[in-house]
Write an enzyme that holds these catalytic residues in place. Structure first.
Site, PDB file in Angstrom:
ATOM      1  N   GLU A  72       0.811  -1.220   0.000  1.00  0.00           N
ATOM      2  CA  GLU A  72       0.000   0.000   0.000  1.00  0.00           C
ATOM      3  C   GLU A  72       0.843   1.270   0.000  1.00  0.00           C
ATOM      4  O   GLU A  72       0.504   2.249  -0.675  1.00  0.00           O
ATOM      5  CB  GLU A  72      -0.951   0.005   1.204  1.00  0.00           C
ATOM      6  CG  GLU A  72      -2.119  -0.956   1.072  1.00  0.00           C
ATOM      7  CD  GLU A  72      -1.759  -2.406   1.347  1.00  0.00           C
ATOM      8  OE1 GLU A  72      -2.557  -3.302   0.992  1.00  0.00           O
ATOM      9  OE2 GLU A  72      -0.662  -2.634   1.922  1.00  0.00           O
ATOM     10  N   HIS A 142     -11.696  -5.991   7.987  1.00  0.00           N
ATOM     11  CA  HIS A 142     -12.439  -5.695   6.765  1.00  0.00           C
ATOM     12  C   HIS A 142     -13.708  -4.893   7.018  1.00  0.00           C
ATOM     13  O   HIS A 142     -14.581  -4.827   6.151  1.00  0.00           O
ATOM     14  CB  HIS A 142     -12.800  -6.998   6.036  1.00  0.00           C
ATOM     15  CG  HIS A 142     -11.624  -7.759   5.534  1.00  0.00           C
ATOM     16  ND1 HIS A 142     -10.928  -8.634   6.336  1.00  0.00           N
ATOM     17  CD2 HIS A 142     -10.998  -7.767   4.343  1.00  0.00           C
ATOM     18  CE1 HIS A 142      -9.928  -9.174   5.644  1.00  0.00           C
ATOM     19  NE2 HIS A 142      -9.947  -8.648   4.431  1.00  0.00           N
TER      20      HIS A 142
END
Length: 338
Positions: A72, A142
């Site tokens: 990321e 998540h």
């Protein structure tokens, strides 16, 4: 969730789209109109985990829609470089929960690039997309809502839509805006929210809240998925308590629309803010602080925050964690009876 079908009243043609399709439409429009635009991230070439980039690599080629390594900080760092070079960079972080490895790049590089160069250089052409919020079974990694982390950082814009019409218009506004933007997409709404969305490109103003329902007794403020909870709570309050609620979708977290919220609170005298993120340090705290400074003499009850708990996001206990309609309804009752 009670989701309404909203018919767009513009002059152009509309098409029935869910939220991920409206995002695909916005990205398609951008790639078609801007030859410098590129989209990149983990699995975007294959359409992405939530299918938001389906068909775009085949249509525009592997040099403009491409996969990246699972890194990321590398994705955002690359995006900063692309944007500084003058191209339009649209980076996807596969889940908002995984944006934290890129935190340094976003906060110390992207947000400060213009400032530290005395406006000689900037990376305002960078837009970072990420699926956000609870999904029913996402648990620790998540289902998080990290908007408050970035609400602390001058130089960024942070935007969260509530449905397909807003998703397309606000995303196109983020891409066009000359500041780095983070665009959080409520993942549980990707397929659940369906509306008639204009086929042609259009933009919606950033930093402007929308009053979805006018009322006189309580102001309800939320964003993203929680807006649909607020609309249901407003109906419950009217039916069960005879209480008139004004529902406001904040839409932009940073910089947020102080004027619209405060004007509403001056009218109603009560404010309830709700978000899925933990209550301590959540963005509701910032809103509460500003409203009590601006509207102190107009308040009829303490400002109420109905938010997630100060724990990691639960899995099987998610129904107890989320600020559902019953918790928000109880919050309204407390304020009315104060």
């Amino acid at each position: 969730l009670v989701l309404q079908l909203i018919i767009c009243t513009g002059d152009g043609p509309t098409q029935k789209m869910n939220l991920f399709q409206s995002i695909t439409s916005a990205l398609d429009d951008t790639l078609a109109s801007d030859p410098t635009a590129v989209i990149f991230g983990e699995d975007v070439a294959f359409g992405g985990v939530f299918r938001c980039t389906v068909g775009l690599r085949d249509k525009y080629g592997k040099d403009r829609v491409f996969n990246t390594p699972l890194c990321e900080q590398g994705i955002v760092g690359f995006g900063i470089g692309v944007a500084v070079a003058g191209a339009t960079a649209i980076a996807e972080i596969q889940f908002a929960d995984y944006i934290f490895p890129a935190f340094d790049q976003i906060v110390n590089e992207a947000a400060k690039y213009r400032y530290r160069s005395g406006n000689m250089f900037d990376c305002g052409n960078l837009t970072i997309r990420a699926p956000w919020g609870c999904v029913g079974h996402g648990s620790l990694y998540h289902s998080q809502s990290p908007e408050a982390f970035f609400g602390h950082c001058a130089g960024l814009k942070v935007v969260i839509p509530r449905g397909p019409v807003q998703a397309k218009g606000l995303l196109l506004s983020c891409i066009a805006d000359k500041n780095p933007c983070i665009f959080f997409e409520p993942k549980i709404l990707y397929r659940a929210a369906v509306e008639q969305v204009p086929v042609e490109p259009y933009t919606l103003p950033l930093s402007q809240a929308e009053i979805l329902q006018e009322g006189s007794d309580v102001t309800l403020v939320a964003w993203g998925t929680q807006i649909h909870v607020m609309k249901e709570v407003a109906n419950m309050a009217q039916e069960k308590l005879g209480v008139s609620c004004e529902v406001i979708d904040l839409q932009t977290i940073l910089p947020w629309d102080i004027e619209t919220v405060c004007k509403s609170v001056v009218k109603t005298g009560r404010l309830l803010i709700s978000h899925e993120a933990p209550v301590t340090g959540g963005f509701a705290a910032e809103i509460s602080s500003i409203v009590q400074e601006e509207c102190f003499l107009n308040l009829e009850a303490p400002i109420s925050r109905v938010c997630g708990y100060d724990t990691p996001f639960a899995h099987i206990f998610e129904p107890f964690y989320i600020p559902d309609k019953w918790k928000c309804f109880e919050g309204i009752k407390r304020m009315i009876n104060y």
